[in-house]
Write an enzyme that holds these catalytic residues in place. Structure first.
Site, mmCIF file in Angstrom:
data_model
loop_
_atom_site.group_PDB
_atom_site.id
_atom_site.type_symbol
_atom_site.label_atom_id
_atom_site.label_comp_id
_atom_site.label_asym_id
_atom_site.label_seq_id
_atom_site.Cartn_x
_atom_site.Cartn_y
_atom_site.Cartn_z
ATOM 1 C CB CYS A 69 53.244 -40.084 -10.913
ATOM 2 S SG CYS A 69 53.037 -38.775 -8.933
ATOM 3 C CG HIS A 109 48.822 -41.061 -9.569
ATOM 4 N ND1 HIS A 109 50.002 -42.079 -9.588
ATOM 5 C CD2 HIS A 109 48.457 -41.410 -10.911
ATOM 6 C CE1 HIS A 109 50.213 -42.154 -11.104
ATOM 7 N NE2 HIS A 109 48.899 -42.481 -11.313
ATOM 8 C CG ASP A 124 49.576 -44.159 -14.567
ATOM 9 O OD1 ASP A 124 51.304 -43.472 -14.545
ATOM 10 O OD2 ASP A 124 49.162 -44.043 -13.237
#
Length: 261
Positions: A69, A109, A124
């Site tokens: 991520c 994250h 995202d």
């Protein structure tokens, strides 16, 4: 920055002369998801290099790798910022259904908040096969994408003030929590994500420092490659193939454009 704008567009096959706006972020996010795999091979190698603009350009653009991520949303953040969008990096904690709770690695994250014309959106491209593929409004509006249904819910938790909730196509009959995140404490720069990377690389309960995992969203579903299996979710159902190490290398090259020695 080594022509990040042009090189990123080339990497995801996005027109070089098209301005980036809220209106075409759907297309940009789809192309990014299809082109940049979510994978942990660098983590398995024990790489603890600090994150920086130059590091991400080298990894994602010059070496054509994917990442986790903080890599994927990190490079997307730099690209969006360079194209004049008002974006911020944020931290969150992923919900783990098997544990009936949030990840023991904490707020590891990374995602992006976009401010546009007085409205805020969650963006995202680093959540594995769970990508919204759309900017998700922070006001609770539900969006539908090729991946399923997504919404942001304002609710306080120990990890922030919002939740991302989702109903993944072909997988989830009901809404479930993806992760909690904090909109009030933006990450100041890419280097500040280095601690997150260190935790993911070294934490004994990290899900990414033990076995290889390669995930990619496709135009008709998603696919996951591990050292023992290759699984593809589509409208037709789930196809799972048991594999050996040689087949793993073949599939990594064919579907993720990753050359393994």
């Amino acid at each position: 920055m080594n022509d990040l704008n042009g090189k990123f567009r080339e990497r995801i096959n996005f027109p070089i002369d098209e301005s980036i706006t809220l209106e075409n972020l759907d297309t940009l996010l789809e192309k990014t998801a299809f082109s940049l795999p979510f994978e942990n091979l660098c983590t398995l190698s024990g790489d603890l290099n600090n994150l920086s603009d130059e590091y991400l350009v080298g990894k994602i653009i010059q070496r054509n790798e994917g990442g986790l991520c903080y890599d994927l949303n990190g490079i997307l953040y730099l690209f969006l910022k360079e194209n004049g969008l008002d974006v911020q990096l944020i931290r969150g904690s992923v919900y783990v259904p098997d544990k009936k709770g949030f990840s023991p690695t904490g707020r590891t994250h990374a995602a992006i908040l976009l401010n546009d014309d007085g409205k805020r959106y969650l963006v995202d491209t680093g959540f594995g096969g769970n990508l919204p593929l759309r900017p998700v409004p922070m006001d609770g509006t539900e969006i539908i994408s090729p991946s399923g249904e997504f919404r942001v819910k304002k609710e306080a938790s120990e990890f922030g003030d919002y939740f991302l909730e989702m109903k993944l196509k072909y997988k989830d009959p009901d809404w479930k929590i993806g992760y909690a995140f904090d909109s009030r404490e933006p990450v100041e720069n890419i280097n500040d994500l280095s601690e997150m990377k260190k935790i993911i690389t070294e934490h004994p309960q990290s899900p990414f420092n033990k076995k290889p995992l390669l995930t990619r969203v496709t135009s008709d579903g998603s696919m996951v490659l591990t050292e023992h299996s290759f699984t593809h979710w589509t409208e037709a159902g789930v196809q799972k193939e048991e594999i050996d190490p040689e087949r793993f290398k073949e599939l990594a090259k064919e579907f993720y454009n990753i050359e393994l020695k």
